[in-house]
Design an enzyme around this catalytic site. Sequence first.
Site, PDB file in Angstrom:
ATOM      1  N   ASN A 139     -12.998  -0.696   4.459  1.00 61.40           N
ATOM      2  CA  ASN A 139     -12.501   0.629   4.087  1.00 61.40           C
ATOM      3  C   ASN A 139     -13.481   1.740   4.448  1.00 61.40           C
ATOM      4  O   ASN A 139     -14.691   1.512   4.458  1.00 61.40           O
ATOM      5  CB  ASN A 139     -12.216   0.665   2.581  1.00 61.40           C
ATOM      6  CG  ASN A 139     -10.892   0.016   2.250  1.00 61.40           C
ATOM      7  OD1 ASN A 139      -9.885   0.298   2.887  1.00 61.40           O
ATOM      8  ND2 ASN A 139     -10.895  -0.876   1.275  1.00 61.40           N
ATOM      9  N   HIS A 194      -3.604   3.879   3.675  1.00 65.08           N
ATOM     10  CA  HIS A 194      -3.877   2.940   2.585  1.00 65.08           C
ATOM     11  C   HIS A 194      -4.575   3.682   1.447  1.00 65.08           C
ATOM     12  O   HIS A 194      -5.588   4.349   1.647  1.00 65.08           O
ATOM     13  CB  HIS A 194      -4.775   1.820   3.102  1.00 65.08           C
ATOM     14  CG  HIS A 194      -5.344   0.946   2.025  1.00 65.08           C
ATOM     15  ND1 HIS A 194      -4.551   0.205   1.183  1.00 65.08           N
ATOM     16  CD2 HIS A 194      -6.634   0.701   1.654  1.00 65.08           C
ATOM     17  CE1 HIS A 194      -5.330  -0.470   0.335  1.00 65.08           C
ATOM     18  NE2 HIS A 194      -6.592  -0.169   0.593  1.00 65.08           N
TER      19      HIS A 194
END
Length: 333
Positions: A139, A194
């Site tokens: 991420n 996301h």
Amino acid sequence: MATVKDQLIMNLLKEEQTPQNKITVVGIGAVGMACALSILVKELADELALFDVMEEDKLKGEVMRLQHCSLFLKTPKIVSGKDYNVTANSKLVIITAEACQQEGESPPNLVQHNVNIFKLIIASVVKYSSNCTLLIVSNPVDILTYVAWKLSGFPQNRVIGSGCNLDSACFCSLVGERLGVHPLSCHGWVLGEHGDSSVPVWSGVNVAGILLKNLHPALGTDADKEQWKEVHRQAVDSASEVIKPKSYSSWAIGLSVADLAESITKNLRRVHPISTMIKGFYGIEDEVFLSVPCILGQNGISDVMKVTLMPEEEARLKKSADELWRIQKQLLL
């Protein structure tokens, strides 16, 4: 004097031990090991390689324990190392490595820190597995998938972000929980970036082809007395809710990644909500990666589904794209 092996076995053929379905996981934190174990349990690889430059003792211990469990697994070879040559000849490389945010570190600096890590990882992976598919889990996944695409020089079909695959699975699970129906029979998509700004496509949520929006037109809106918007909020918050009591989240993402790996290694051509370059879709003009439904098989992403979105859904997708591009423009690649 002949060894026990020589007395027991007569070799008839000298074979080259070149793997046909090798999968490498880069980064052996909680997420990386969850991915590795899920892949082993699903029997997706004929060789699994684990790579990490930071935790040599942990790496050795983790692999030793997996090797000792070989009786229960169908993966004939499990290897590890701190040298990138252990990743050679991989069909699929899964990257979970990422920098931890330091106290006082700004989000832009953290992203750039991850970019700097990716510069080394991607160059080394490409050197040893130039024909592999890259699956990015680190991420911020959408931005780092873009970074991996730029750094690798790979065609966009072979650079994939795990994106909203888990978000959508969680969403369907929560829909099923409300309806008393198994999640496999609940169909819905969470698209876009996301995380917090992801877009639930309420217009397409259905069970057995019956659109919930036709039964309840206010579904997912502020006017909805049943508060179905809470389903998406719970899906978005699920990771942080898991992290609170146990400090990390790993098993769900591990299973989600193995689900994607299965579609690639078995050429299943299933449709997944995963992060891909969507320039040219929904009025987006910049090179950004966001999750849309994609057909996933042995060549990575072969097709993108043309999902019809409601105007407000499309606007939210475009807003996410603009924000990602604003960040990406500032990165030093």
